[in-house]
Scaffold this motif. Structure first.
Motif, PDB file in Angstrom:
ATOM      1  N   TYR A  73     -11.758 -17.282  49.621  1.00  0.00           N
ATOM      2  CA  TYR A  73     -12.027 -16.374  48.489  1.00  0.00           C
ATOM      3  C   TYR A  73     -13.024 -15.280  48.854  1.00  0.00           C
ATOM      4  O   TYR A  73     -12.882 -14.140  48.443  1.00  0.00           O
ATOM      5  N   ASP A  77     -20.150 -16.507  51.582  1.00  0.00           N
ATOM      6  CA  ASP A  77     -20.448 -17.687  50.757  1.00  0.00           C
ATOM      7  C   ASP A  77     -20.890 -18.768  51.747  1.00  0.00           C
ATOM      8  O   ASP A  77     -20.115 -19.149  52.638  1.00  0.00           O
ATOM      9  N   PHE A  79     -21.384 -21.997  51.640  1.00  0.00           N
ATOM     10  CA  PHE A  79     -20.606 -23.230  51.727  1.00  0.00           C
ATOM     11  C   PHE A  79     -19.232 -22.981  52.348  1.00  0.00           C
ATOM     12  O   PHE A  79     -18.795 -23.722  53.238  1.00  0.00           O
ATOM     13  N   ASN A 156     -10.815 -26.023  47.456  1.00  0.00           N
ATOM     14  CA  ASN A 156     -12.063 -25.574  46.819  1.00  0.00           C
ATOM     15  C   ASN A 156     -11.984 -25.156  45.355  1.00  0.00           C
ATOM     16  O   ASN A 156     -12.858 -25.505  44.578  1.00  0.00           O
ATOM     17  N   ARG A 157     -10.980 -24.378  44.955  1.00  0.00           N
ATOM     18  CA  ARG A 157     -10.892 -23.972  43.543  1.00  0.00           C
ATOM     19  C   ARG A 157      -9.644 -24.627  42.967  1.00  0.00           C
ATOM     20  O   ARG A 157      -8.517 -24.183  43.213  1.00  0.00           O
ATOM     21  N   ASN A 219     -14.389 -21.105  39.437  1.00  0.00           N
ATOM     22  CA  ASN A 219     -14.298 -22.410  40.093  1.00  0.00           C
ATOM     23  C   ASN A 219     -14.707 -23.459  39.066  1.00  0.00           C
ATOM     24  O   ASN A 219     -15.823 -23.428  38.555  1.00  0.00           O
ATOM     25  N   ASP A 221     -15.659 -26.239  39.404  1.00  0.00           N
ATOM     26  CA  ASP A 221     -16.878 -26.965  39.826  1.00  0.00           C
ATOM     27  C   ASP A 221     -18.081 -26.535  38.986  1.00  0.00           C
ATOM     28  O   ASP A 221     -18.946 -27.352  38.658  1.00  0.00           O
ATOM     29  N   ARG A 225     -20.130 -29.250  36.887  1.00  0.00           N
ATOM     30  CA  ARG A 225     -21.506 -29.590  37.285  1.00  0.00           C
ATOM     31  C   ARG A 225     -22.468 -29.333  36.136  1.00  0.00           C
ATOM     32  O   ARG A 225     -23.397 -30.107  35.906  1.00  0.00           O
ATOM     33  N   TRP A 250     -22.859 -18.384  42.285  1.00  0.00           N
ATOM     34  CA  TRP A 250     -23.035 -19.119  43.547  1.00  0.00           C
ATOM     35  C   TRP A 250     -23.961 -18.376  44.517  1.00  0.00           C
ATOM     36  O   TRP A 250     -24.067 -18.751  45.684  1.00  0.00           O
ATOM     37  N   ASN A 277     -25.192 -24.844  42.803  1.00  0.00           N
ATOM     38  CA  ASN A 277     -25.047 -25.014  44.268  1.00  0.00           C
ATOM     39  C   ASN A 277     -26.384 -24.776  44.969  1.00  0.00           C
ATOM     40  O   ASN A 277     -27.378 -24.350  44.349  1.00  0.00           O
ATOM     41  N   ASP A 305     -24.404 -29.246  47.554  1.00  0.00           N
ATOM     42  CA  ASP A 305     -23.761 -28.827  48.807  1.00  0.00           C
ATOM     43  C   ASP A 305     -24.382 -29.548  49.999  1.00  0.00           C
ATOM     44  O   ASP A 305     -23.685 -29.893  50.937  1.00  0.00           O
ATOM     45  N   ASN A 325     -21.692 -31.953  49.437  1.00  0.00           N
ATOM     46  CA  ASN A 325     -20.321 -31.513  49.152  1.00  0.00           C
ATOM     47  C   ASN A 325     -19.622 -31.550  50.505  1.00  0.00           C
ATOM     48  O   ASN A 325     -19.772 -30.620  51.298  1.00  0.00           O
TER      49      ASN A 325
HETATM   50  C1  BGC Z   1     -19.658 -24.914  46.332  1.00  0.00           C
HETATM   51  C2  BGC Z   1     -20.348 -23.591  46.264  1.00  0.00           C
HETATM   52  C3  BGC Z   1     -19.383 -22.496  46.650  1.00  0.00           C
HETATM   53  C4  BGC Z   1     -18.134 -22.573  45.800  1.00  0.00           C
HETATM   54  C5  BGC Z   1     -17.112 -21.533  46.202  1.00  0.00           C
HETATM   55  C6  BGC Z   1     -18.412 -24.876  45.469  1.00  0.00           C
HETATM   56  O1  BGC Z   1     -17.743 -26.109  45.582  1.00  0.00           O
HETATM   57  O2  BGC Z   1     -20.526 -25.922  45.880  1.00  0.00           O
HETATM   58  O3  BGC Z   1     -21.457 -23.556  47.117  1.00  0.00           O
HETATM   59  O4  BGC Z   1     -20.017 -21.251  46.494  1.00  0.00           O
HETATM   60  O5  BGC Z   1     -17.566 -23.848  45.904  1.00  0.00           O
HETATM   61  O6  BGC Z   1     -15.985 -21.562  45.354  1.00  0.00           O
END
Ligand code: BGC
Length: 371
Positions: A73, A77, A79, A156-157, A219, A221, A225, A250, A277, A305, A325
């Motif tokens: 994406y 970033d 992570f 991830n997403r 996302n 997440d 969270r 993020w 994060n 993370d 993570n």
């Molecule tokens: C991570 C973030 C990251 C994001 C990107 C998450 O799962 O914890 O650090 O920026 O994914 O989509």
């Protein structure tokens, strides 16, 4: 009709959350909740040892000729940088040729990423691994990749439950590999709950006063969270008070800026800073220090993370805790899923792995495992 109604309710919940800031357990996500982890089939990153399956079905030499397209994406970033490095390393270890692995930067723009997917299709890649910019684009992306007969691994997403149901109903070679973000939120809340009210309630109002710094709502997440960190506190019997809830995307600098503003506005009343994060937790730490506050002494800070820098701060006590993570399990699991499609072994549609809670008690062990 029902689906439309749910989307409307979610959309208004999002507006309310954005307007009201602290939205309690309401999420800021515009997408429907992802599939229940209970409904997922595999606890381990891959359905079966892909390397063995690959060797049996095609031999490693065949993987060397396969073309893999990977869409991230955005490269900017922390992570996802660790994730894509591990993904490339592991694909090569499994027998893919470096020159056949193309990893592209979506620059956080869905139109850019959609163009990259079109190019991969035109280039006839053998398999696609996609970290969507907008999860809401999943159906469109799935349709064009499936029409081109290319197996697809989302990472991830997580696309929403309706979208995942389509993969199952149509028996498509499409899956998602990731961790259940509800678990990471719960672990964040538990890290604070385990400290006990006496240690956290500096202003002695009987409540845990917190601020929440959220990730990009694209996302799921971020929403999970946010919701589950607070739920872990209330489930443990604590009263909570949300002083501020902001979207930091993020991003370290943005996270730091938002926490600085909150500290100016709410000062000593802030007892806990939850960051969705670690990048944002790093920004938060800087702002906490600038405000003359000390983590562990007059405020607590948690992230997610387990970036090495953050785990170092957990060891030194400058950050209260984080949640690992597992990018190794996710990247290797995604590569294994890609291999399983190429060898004909196939995959379950939703492949999950676990998070790990990180506190001072196990931080050194986690750090050793990261290096
Ligand atoms: C991570 C973030 C990251 C994001 C990107 C998450 O799962 O914890 O650090 O920026 O994914 O989509």
């Amino acid at each position: 009709m029902k689906k439309k109604l749910i989307s409307l309710v979610l959309a208004s919940a999002m507006c309310l959350t954005l307007l009201a800031g602290c939205g309690g357990s309401t999420s800021a996500s515009s997408s429907a909740p992802a599939a229940e982890p209970a409904a997922t089939e595999a606890a381990e990153p891959a359905a079966e040892p892909a390397a063995d399956a690959a060797a049996e079905a095609t031999g490693d030499s065949d993987l060397a000729t396969k073309k893999v397209g990977v869409c991230i994406y955005q490269f900017n970033d922390n992570f996802m940088t660790l994730y894509r490095q591990e993904l490339e390393r592991y694909l090569i270890e499994q027998g893919f040729a470096k020159e056949n692995i193309t990893i592209v930067d979506g620059a956080n723009d869905q139109a850019t990423q959609s163009g990259q997917i079109d190019s991969f299709i035109a280039d006839k890649v053998d398999v696609l691994i996609i970290n969507l910019v907008n999860s809401s684009s999943a159906a469109t992306v799935t349709d064009k990749v499936v029409a081109a007969n290319i197996p697809l691994v989302y990472i991830n997403r997580e696309p929403d439950a309706d979208e995942q149901q389509r993969w199952a109903d149509n028996n498509w070679n499409v899956c998602y590999v990731g961790c259940d973000a509800r678990q990471s939120g719960t672990y964040q809340g538990e890290i604070i709950a385990d400290l006990g009210l006496d240690a956290v309630d500096f202003n002695k109002n009987g409540k845990i006063d917190y601020i929440m710094i959220e990730g990009d709502p694209e996302n799921v997440d971020a929403a999970y969270r946010t919701e589950f960190s607070v739920k872990a506190l209330t489930d443990a019997g604590f009263e909570v008070n949300c002083l501020d809830d902001q979207v930091g995307m993020w991003d370290q600098a943005k996270g730091g800026e938002l926490v600085a503003n909150s500290l100016t506005q709410y000062g000593n009343d802030i007892e806990v800073v939850f960051c969705n994060n670690d990048a944002m937790a790093l920004g938060a730490l800087q702002s906490i220090k600038n405000a003359g506050r000390t983590v562990g002494k007059d405020i607590y800070l948690v992230g997610v993370d387990a970036l090495t820098e953050v785990v170092g701060y957990v060891i030194s006590g400058e950050i209260t805790g984080t949640v690992f993570n597992n990018h190794f399990a996710q990247a290797d699991g995604a590569a294994d899923a890609a291999i399983n499609y190429l060898t004909g072994a196939g995959n379950e549609h939703n492949i999950q792995c676990d998070y790990t809670k990180v506190t001072q008690a196990n931080a050194q062990e986690i750090l050793d495992s990261l290096q």
